[in-house]
Design an enzyme around this catalytic site. Structure first.
Site, PDB file in Angstrom:
ATOM      1  NE  ARG A  18     -23.458 -66.292  66.822  1.00 16.04           N
ATOM      2  CZ  ARG A  18     -24.639 -66.480  66.511  1.00 16.04           C
ATOM      3  NH1 ARG A  18     -25.499 -67.308  65.401  1.00 16.04           N
ATOM      4  NH2 ARG A  18     -25.558 -65.358  66.993  1.00 16.04           N
ATOM      5  CG  ASP A  73     -23.182 -62.809  67.105  1.00 16.23           C
ATOM      6  OD1 ASP A  73     -22.865 -63.876  67.948  1.00 16.23           O
ATOM      7  OD2 ASP A  73     -24.205 -62.209  66.872  1.00 16.23           O
ATOM      8  CD  GLU A  90     -27.875 -68.776  71.671  1.00 11.07           C
ATOM      9  OE1 GLU A  90     -26.910 -67.550  71.474  1.00 11.07           O
ATOM     10  OE2 GLU A  90     -28.045 -69.770  71.037  1.00 11.07           O
ATOM     11  CG  HIS A  91     -29.618 -64.179  75.273  1.00 12.36           C
ATOM     12  ND1 HIS A  91     -29.720 -63.117  74.996  1.00 12.36           N
ATOM     13  CD2 HIS A  91     -30.143 -64.977  74.642  1.00 12.36           C
ATOM     14  CE1 HIS A  91     -30.597 -62.950  73.972  1.00 12.36           C
ATOM     15  NE2 HIS A  91     -30.772 -64.087  73.830  1.00 12.36           N
ATOM     16  CB  SER A 147     -26.773 -61.681  58.520  1.00  7.66           C
ATOM     17  OG  SER A 147     -27.514 -60.687  59.459  1.00  7.66           O
TER      18      SER A 147
END
Ligand code: GAF
Length: 405
Positions: free
Chosen positions: A37, A186, A43-44, A141
């Site tokens: 993604r 994620d 973010e965070h 990943s």
């Protein structure tokens, strides 16, 4: 020109070929994949119960394999970490100690997913993993590996098919077997992401609203700094602790519940670092909601501004950016037709994400490359010569109209 990356069918064909080579010419019974993604903004914020706006990528992890009689497991990867063995064998029989985390590190994701699989026991199998998601590039990943592996186990022995529970099980695998106390973003988007849509995820209720990304005049560009981050390192965990500390002092269950006004009221009770971490999170949650609204109404100028604000906040308040990411963002923002750019993912290296007009794609890539050359020059003089190839061998993904399923 943007580099190309293998399609899912090319990757799967490669995985099947490798499987045949490793396992005596046999064809695998199952072939599955799960996407990495890119997070557009937010973010965070996931582990603070806030909002995130990621989208699934056409970069995927593929798992092919077959069930075998008994309880023996063999897994092979094309993982690029040269110092790690690419094949593991273990048995699922016994007291479960074979599923304890160990070496090689990539196998911990496999073991973690088996451990948290929701329809145990898992039988023996052999499998091959192939991925186009760059390792440690901030494009998930690890989540794509977990989710692909979970999907593979579902082929061997179905669970109840609940997707949110699947994402949570994969998140647990990351916590217990990779040692990263990550949020849900994620794994969630890897399971529930939709082609040509971003997902506005409420990380408290786990409700997800798809936001279309179908404008043919719009392109999203990902640049990989090739600086490798390690979320398993202490920094991610420290940020999470800082946020919990701030929430406690604020008397809130999480920073999702706090306002900037409330933060200012307790400022003298917080050390400067904790204040800045909390401020990033509170403002980033608000920015993410605004950004999703801007995207829905096609206001890319506004979306771009929010991206840059997000980057600056991650750089100055949350302190998870690095010089290379800052340079990539600055270079992109100099190009006419670029709306916004920011680091994406956990930080400390990895990728930037840039929103731009489709007609500006070639000149943006060229400008980034030219600027990188200027910086190489500077670095060479400051004796960090070896970083040249590692850091600036960038690859660029242009994917808005690509498919991943
Ligand atoms: C990593 C984590 F895995 C996510 O849960 C999220 O916290 C992200 O960093 C930062 O937004 O990708």
């Amino acid at each position: 020109m943007a580099n190309s990356f293998p399609s899912v069918s090319e990757l799967a064909a490669g995985a099947r070929r490798l499987y045949g080579q490793v396992f005596g010419g046999e064809a695998p019974q199952a072939a599955v994949c799960a996407p990495g993604r890119v997070n557009l903004i937010g973010e965070h914020t996931d582990y603070n119960q806030g909002f995130v706006l990621p989208m699934a990528l056409p970069l995927v992890t593929v798992v092919v394999g077959s069930q075998v009689p008994g309880q023996d497991v063999t897994v092979v990867t094309t993982n690029e970490d040269a110092d790690e063995p690419r094949k593991v064998d273990f048995s699922l029989s016994g007291d479960g100690s074979s599923l304890s985390p160990g070496s090689p590190s990539w196998a911990n994701y496999v073991k973690g997913v088996i451990h948290h699989y929701r329809a145990p026991p898992v039988s023996g199998f052999k499998a091959v993993i192939v991925s186009s998601v760059p390792l440690g590039g901030g494009l998930s990943s690890s989540a794509s590996l977990e989710v692909a592996f979970y999907t593979f186990l579902q082929q061997l022995k179905p669970d109840d098919g609940d997707k949110v529970s699947k994402a949570k099980a994969c998140q647990q695998a990351e916590h217990t077997h990779a040692g990263v106390p990550c949020g849900i973003m994620d794994q969630f988007v890897s399971v529930l992401g939709r082609e040509r849509h971003a997902l506005l995820i409420d990380c408290r209720s786990l409700e997800a609203t798809p936001v279309p990304l179908e404008d043919p005049l719009l392109v999203i560009l990902i640049t990989n700094s090739n600086v490798r981050h390690s979320l398993a390192g202490s920094e991610y965990t420290m940020r999470r602790r800082d946020c919990e500390k701030a929430a406690l002092i604020l008397g809130k269950a999480s920073l999702r519940d706090a306002t900037m006004k409330e933060l200012e009221e307790v400022r003298d009770k917080l050390d400067d670092v904790t204040y800045r971490r909390a401020r990033h999170v509170i403002e980033e949650i608000e920015r993410t909601i605004q950004a999703a609204e801007a995207l829905k109404r096609g206001d890319y100028e506004e979306f771009g501004k929010l991206m840059v604000q997000s980057h600056n906040s991650l750089r100055d308040l949350y302190e998870v950016s690095c010089k290379e990411l800052d340079e990539l963002v600055s270079a992109a923002m100099e190009v006419e037709g670029v709306f916004g750019s920011r680091m994406t993912g956990g930080g400390f290296g990895g990728c930037t994400v840039t929103l731009l007009q489709a007609h500006a794609i070639d000149r943006t890539i060229l400008h980034i490359k030219v600027n990188i050359h200027i910086h190489i020059h500077t670095r060479t003089r400051s004796h960090v010569v070896h970083i040249y190839i590692i850091l600036f061998n960038i690859f660029i993904k242009k994917f808005l109209k690509s498919t991943y399923a």
